[in-house]
Each structure stands twice: as C-alpha cells, then as structure tokens.
Design an enzyme around this catalytic site. Structure first.
Site, mmCIF file in Angstrom:
data_model
loop_
_atom_site.group_PDB
_atom_site.id
_atom_site.type_symbol
_atom_site.label_atom_id
_atom_site.label_comp_id
_atom_site.label_asym_id
_atom_site.label_seq_id
_atom_site.Cartn_x
_atom_site.Cartn_y
_atom_site.Cartn_z
ATOM 1 N N ASP A 257 -5.923 4.194 -4.392
ATOM 2 C CA ASP A 257 -7.527 3.858 -5.102
ATOM 3 C C ASP A 257 -7.840 2.987 -6.305
ATOM 4 O O ASP A 257 -8.666 3.032 -6.803
ATOM 5 C CB ASP A 257 -8.549 5.134 -5.649
ATOM 6 N N ARG B 139 -17.519 13.846 10.737
ATOM 7 C CA ARG B 139 -17.418 14.453 9.281
ATOM 8 C C ARG B 139 -17.076 14.499 8.499
ATOM 9 O O ARG B 139 -17.930 12.920 8.039
ATOM 10 C CB ARG B 139 -15.531 13.857 9.179
ATOM 11 N N HIS C 131 -2.669 6.709 0.614
ATOM 12 C CA HIS C 131 -3.266 7.830 1.564
ATOM 13 C C HIS C 131 -4.174 7.386 2.285
ATOM 14 O O HIS C 131 -5.121 6.228 2.249
ATOM 15 C CB HIS C 131 -3.822 9.228 0.784
ATOM 16 N N HIS D 240 -4.131 3.448 1.713
ATOM 17 C CA HIS D 240 -4.430 2.569 0.715
ATOM 18 C C HIS D 240 -4.307 3.291 -0.107
ATOM 19 O O HIS D 240 -4.039 4.762 -0.723
ATOM 20 C CB HIS D 240 -5.740 1.758 0.471
#
Length: 685
Positions: free
Chosen positions: A559, A639, A629, A557
């Site tokens: 931002d 994570r 990204h 996508h």
C-alpha cells in the site's frame, strides 16, 4: 465446444453509442486519424461481446493511433521550436512572445495533421492504461481465442515486460513456450524503447568479448538516447497541470500564467532523465544510466586499440563524476600512452550545460513551490570496479537494480508492537502476526454487528457508483468484475439530499472511526493515526466472464511502496502512497464465491496467509513491503467491504474526511440549525 460471450443489453447499447461518437468525431474530417480512446473503448466492448476479431482490429488500430498522435506532436513541436527560438539572454517580453508563438505554431501544425485537438484529448485513465500496456492484455486473450498463439505470445510478452508482478501472465508465457508453432523469436517486446534495446544488446556483445560489435552498438544507443531525450522534452511542451490551483479563482497576469506554465514544463523535462533510464518491468530508473555508456565505451575502445576514442570517452564520463577513481586512473594511462591530452565530447558538454540552466530555473521556482532539486537527482555515484590491474578497468554489474532515490525501511523492527487493547468489548482477536505468518498483521471478528453489516450493505447498493474513487473506472483491477465505491463525504451528501437515511450515512462515518481506534490501539502506536482514504467498495463477478478465469480481483501489491517481485524489493517512492502507514479492511458479507484476502511473500507468489471475508471481520496491517497482499477472484456474487488507509503524518490527512468531520460537527451543533441546513425532514437522524 468453446463458449461464446454475448454483451448485455447495456453493453450493446454502449457499444452502439461509441460507434456513433466515433463516426461523429470523424464526420467533418474523414481523412484525419481516428481517436485512440474511442478505438480502445470499442475494443473493450467487443471483448465483452465475445467478438475477438473486432478486439484485434480495434485494439491494433488504437495502438497505431496512439503512436501516430505522439509522433505528430513531437514532429510539430520540434519544427515550431526551431522556427521560434528563445532569445539569447533573458528578456521578458521576447521570451513570452516566443512561448506564445511556439504554442500557436504547434497547435496549427497538429490540427493540420490530426484534426481538432479536442478529438484526441483523452482521459488520464486511458493514458495510464496505454502506459501500463493494458491493451496488450486484451490482445493476448483475443489472439488466444483466435488460435494465433504466436501473436498471443508477443502480446503477452509485451504486457509482462511492464507488469512483471502479474503472476497469471507469467504463467501464460510459460504455457505459450510449450505450444507447437510458438518459437523463441515470437516473444518480442512490441513496445521496446530503441535506446534501451540497443544498450542491452551492446552490453551482451561486451560481455562476450566482442568489443568491435559493442562499440558500434553503444554508439548507436547514444544516438537513440539523445533522440529519445529530444522527443521526451518535446512532449513536455503540452498544456501542463497545476495541482491545487482553483481555476475558477485564478486571476494571475499573463506573465504569471506563462511563467507557471514554463516552470511546470521544466519539471516535466527534469523527469525525462528518470523516464529514459527506466526499463519496462522496473519501478525505478537504472542508476548512472547515461554515464555508463561512456564507461563501457572507454574500455571497449581500449580493447580494440583506439586510445584516442578511449581517452575522449573517459573524459566524457568524468563530466558526470568528476574525480571518479578508476576512470581517473584509466585516463592517466591513456594520456601516458598517447603523449597528449584530449577533450570530452561536445554534445555531452552541451547537454549538461542545458541541464544546469534548467536546474537553476527550477531552483528559482522551488522557492515558491517548496521543491528541492540538485544535480544528484540526475546522476548518482558509480558502482564498484575491478581494480586488479593498472590497465583500464572494465565495467561490471550494470544490471544491478539500484534506484536513484533512497531506499527506506517501512517499519523499524525495534519499534514494532502489537497486542494493545481492542477498545470495544464485542471485538475478538482471531489471529495475530505470528498466526498470520508475518509482521504487524491482525485478524479480528465482531468489529460490527450483523445489523450494521446489513445496513451498510443496503447503503452500498444506494450510493456506490462504478469505479467511484478510481476516476470512474468500472474495472480498475480486472475486466472480469464490476467495481463500485463511495466515500464518507459522498454518503453524507446523499443523506442531506434525502436519498439515503442519514442514520445509515452516519453509521459509515462512525464505524470507520471505530476501525481507526482499534488499529491505533492494537498496534500500540505512540501518535495519532489519521485517515488517509476511506472507501465503501463492492466487487461483483460479471456473469459470463468467469470461465477459465486465472486473474486476481486485486493483484498483489503493497500500500505504500512499489512492489518489484523480480528484485524482491518494495520501493518507497512515487507514485506509491508513501505516506500511508497502516491499512484495514472491514468486511460486510461472506455470501459470495472466491474473494479471499491473501498475504504473500515479496515474490508475489508464495501465499503466507488467507482470510475468508464475513460480516464484521476485519484484517489490519502495516502498509509497507512487509505486507504484500491481494484479493483472489470473486467468481460469483458480490463482495462488499470498507477499505481504510491511515497515516501517522497529519499533513496527509484525507481532505474529504476533514470535510465530513465538519458535517458531523454541524449536525451536533444546535446553533447550526438556525442557518438553514437543507436536510430532508423525513430522515431519521
């Protein structure tokens, strides 16, 4: 042998609770429709429990319930709309009386058909899942497990039409095409909109030279379009949202309440034009959608020798685009051949008159709401035509993807800069834009220390909640991971309550400010960079959900714009966060499997750079279409990172950040202590 998934104790308990709630909701009205959100939830729990037969049963029932709720609301509101007409001219009390009577009539009708409306009231997240066709993703996987590839192909195709950026689903579709027993006719869009499906079929007939067939289909498409328009507007008669209103302090009169509601309803109806022109898999409406029907028809009628109808359609097209050159020339040709003039279609003249009235009302409302509406929002200029002949010209290029809203470049390349000071001595430059194969990208190490990573990780375990920051959704991006988050303000509140050390809450605030200063300095920005959103977030691989996994932790996508890989474009328009200018991700750990951050080309497939997270590492980049990204699947472990989005526009500063600033100022102001701030005395400041 295929492994079978079993739910955890918590999931099993949740599934039992859902069934109890479902039974309770229907206990007083056994004949009423089952709520689609509970059916959907049951399907999801069945999926995690490995009961794929139940997934299909519940999910198909949920889709059926969703359609029935929608159609019932439409039928009831249209019936009540006919029963309680608005008065001719504007008279205040009769108008408000009609609004209230319509509402009461609709509520009674809907409850008679469906049961109590509260039972069918669902969250925005569930509605969004159905709009994005998420149920078909579950169905595709379930049918695949049940060895029903034809139904799996249909579900996959239906999902992919609305989610063309989903790389893995595209790959699945290619695999289905090679499976024995799967035929081309199995790849159907189960949610295809009739007016768009017929329009597409009409264009194909037209392009093959089958003008008789094209005429019939274009006329059918128009009937379906106006029917869909009526249904869309009927759905707008539901309770409306009033952004920014404090309902605890809302003290307006009945007249103002009804007026506010009706203005919001008109805004909703205004959006129907865009909605009906937006095809699945596209992020913006087709330009000139409704007028194109008449443009095609005028030439198709000419080709079959029906000049009366061709003249009528040309005149109708010019209602949308007065004076359009090529259609005007066609119009003169028809008049010369027939020896008389004609009239545009009455239903379109009425349709446009209604829109004009709505726009006038919206313009009145915009004086107080700050909105601007023009007829240009409805219809934009027509595309090019072939003017090589004097006889009526045909239409071409309708498939061109041209949004009604203006396309804007996110970054002006002439103003791009990078390589400014890193502000803090410990920070090290690892890779710049050139090394990361892109524009306005940077990779840094040692932004925070090992101890700060450890402290923030401990903080994350104490304050993050499932889906926090994403309206409570446990898995907003993938059902194969648990997603947890917390904001700066929430963390400071936990510090006040003594649930976490205040020094840890303050650390989250301070390191986010450190990241902001680094990004602002490195990219040599000439104005202040403000926080748009700050999020401490952890993604945890769900045990038993990682076998044969082919999705991403976070799909590709951009931002601040809507990525359209098929068109190789990124559309800077709502619902994207168009005001975001720069983004950064500060990692707290690297002791997990998978989870690499990746940059891609705008096709969402070609990886241009990959970053392996580790403590103190930060990737920063501009937020637009130049930097698509995503995050690869986290297949084992957890994570954690601090995600930050920034804006150069102070009007879009993060509200919670401003409130957090006030909290920090209070801590640093000695006079505040006399006002009795309730801070746990055992906390270490």
């Amino acid at each position: 042998m295929e492994s079978r998934l079993f739910p955890s104790a918590a999931a099993a308990a949740a599934s039992v609770l859902v069934q109890v709630l479902l039974a309770a909701s229907l206990s007083t009205s056994a004949g009423f429709l089952q709520p689609f959100d509970l059916l959907y939830d049951s399907a999801v729990h069945a999926f995690y429990g490995g009961d794929y037969g139940a997934v299909v049963r519940y999910m198909e029932a949920a889709l059926g319930s969703y359609r029935e709720v929608r159609s019932t609301r439409v039928r009831c509101r249209l019936r009540c709309q006919d029963k309680h007409q608005f008065p001719d001219g504007f008279s205040e009390l009769p108008f408000f009386d009609a609004v209230l009577r319509r509402a009461a009539c609709s509520n009674a009708c809907i409850e008679e058909k469906l049961g109590p409306q509260s039972v069918h009231k669902v969250s925005d997240d569930v509605l969004q899942d159905f709009h994005r066709r998420i149920p078909y993703n579950y169905l595709q996987l379930a049918y695949q497990k049940l060895k029903q590839p034809d139904k799996a192909a249909a579900a996959a195709h239906t999902y992919f039409q609305a989610n063309p950026e989903h790389v893995e689903m595209g790959q699945n579709l290619e695999q289905y095409k090679d499976l024995q027993g799967v035929k081309e006719e199995h790849f159907v869009d189960r949610e295809a909109r009739p007016h768009q499906r017929t329009f597409t079929a009409a264009v194909r007939r037209y392009e093959r030279g089958d003008y008789h067939g094209a005429v019939a289909l274009f006329e059918e498409a128009l009937e379906e379009y106006f029917k869909a328009d009526v249904e869309c507007r009927a759905l707008c008669q539901s309770p409306q949202r009033f952004e920014g209103y404090d309902f605890l302090r809302y003290r307006y009169s009945l007249h103002e309440v009804v007026s506010d509601h009706f203005t919001q309803m008109l805004h909703c109806e205004h959006e129907c034009v865009r909605d009906l022109a937006t095809r699945p898999g596209r992020l913006s409406p087709m330009e000139n959608y409704l007028p194109l029907h008449y443009d095609y028809l005028q030439f198709a009628y000419y080709q079959v020798g029906r000049l009366e109808e061709a003249l009528e359609c040309a005149l109708t097209y010019l209602l949308f685009h007065e004076g359009e050159e090529f259609v005007t020339e066609n119009l003169e040709y028809y008049r010369e051949e027939l020896g008389h003039d004609g009239k545009p279609r009455e239903e379109v003249a009425w349709y446009l008159r209604r829109h004009k009235q709505e726009l006038e009302l919206l313009l009145i409302g915009s004086k107080t709401m700050g909105a601007e509406f023009t007829e240009g929002n409805y219809w934009s200029a027509s595309g090019g035509r072939d003017d090589s002949t004097r006889i009526p010209s045909s239409t071409d290029g309708w498939m061109d993807y041209v949004p009604i809203s203006e396309k804007k470049k996110v970054v002006d390349s002439a103003q791009l800069k990078e390589g400014g000071p890193l502000v803090y001595d410990s920070v090290q430059l690892v890779q710049n834009s050139a090394a990361l194969n892109g524009t306005q990208r940077v990779l840094l190490d040692h932004v925070i220390s090992e101890q700060e990573c450890l402290d923030l990780s401990h903080l994350a375990h104490a304050v993050t909640m499932a889906g926090d920051g994403y309206r409570g959704r446990m898995s907003p991006h993938t059902p194969n991971e648990k997603f947890e988050g917390a904001t700066v303000l929430k963390t400071l509140q936990y510090g006040y309550e003594g649930r976490v050390p205040m020094r840890s809450a303050r650390l989250f605030y301070d390191i986010s400010e450190r990241a902001r200063r680094i990004v602002e300095s490195y990219f040599v920005l000439n104005s202040t960079l403000h926080f748009s959103y700050t999020h401490l977030v952890c993604r945890t691989a769900i045990t038993g959900q990682q076998d044969h996994r082919n999705d991403l932790s976070h799909p590709i996508h951009a931002d601040n714009c809507l990525l359209d890989p098929e068109a190789n474009e990124c559309w800077k328009e709502p619902p994207a966060y168009t005001y975001r200018d720069y983004s950064a991700l500060l990692y707290l750990n690297g002791d997990f499997e998978g989870g690499e951050f990746i940059f891609t080309e705008m096709d969402a497939k070609t990886v241009t750079a990959s970053v392996k997270p580790r403590c103190g590492r930060m990737v920063g980049f501009s937020s637009g279409g130049e930097n698509p990204h995503g995050v690869k699947a986290v297949t084992n472990g957890q994570r954690c990172a601090v995600a930050l989005w920034f804006t150069l526009d102070p009007l879009f500063r993060e509200l919670e950040r401003l409130q957090a600033d006030e909290v920090i100022q209070a801590l640093e102001t000695q006079s505040v202590w006399g006002q009795g701030l309730s801070i746990n005395p055992k906390d270490e400041l």
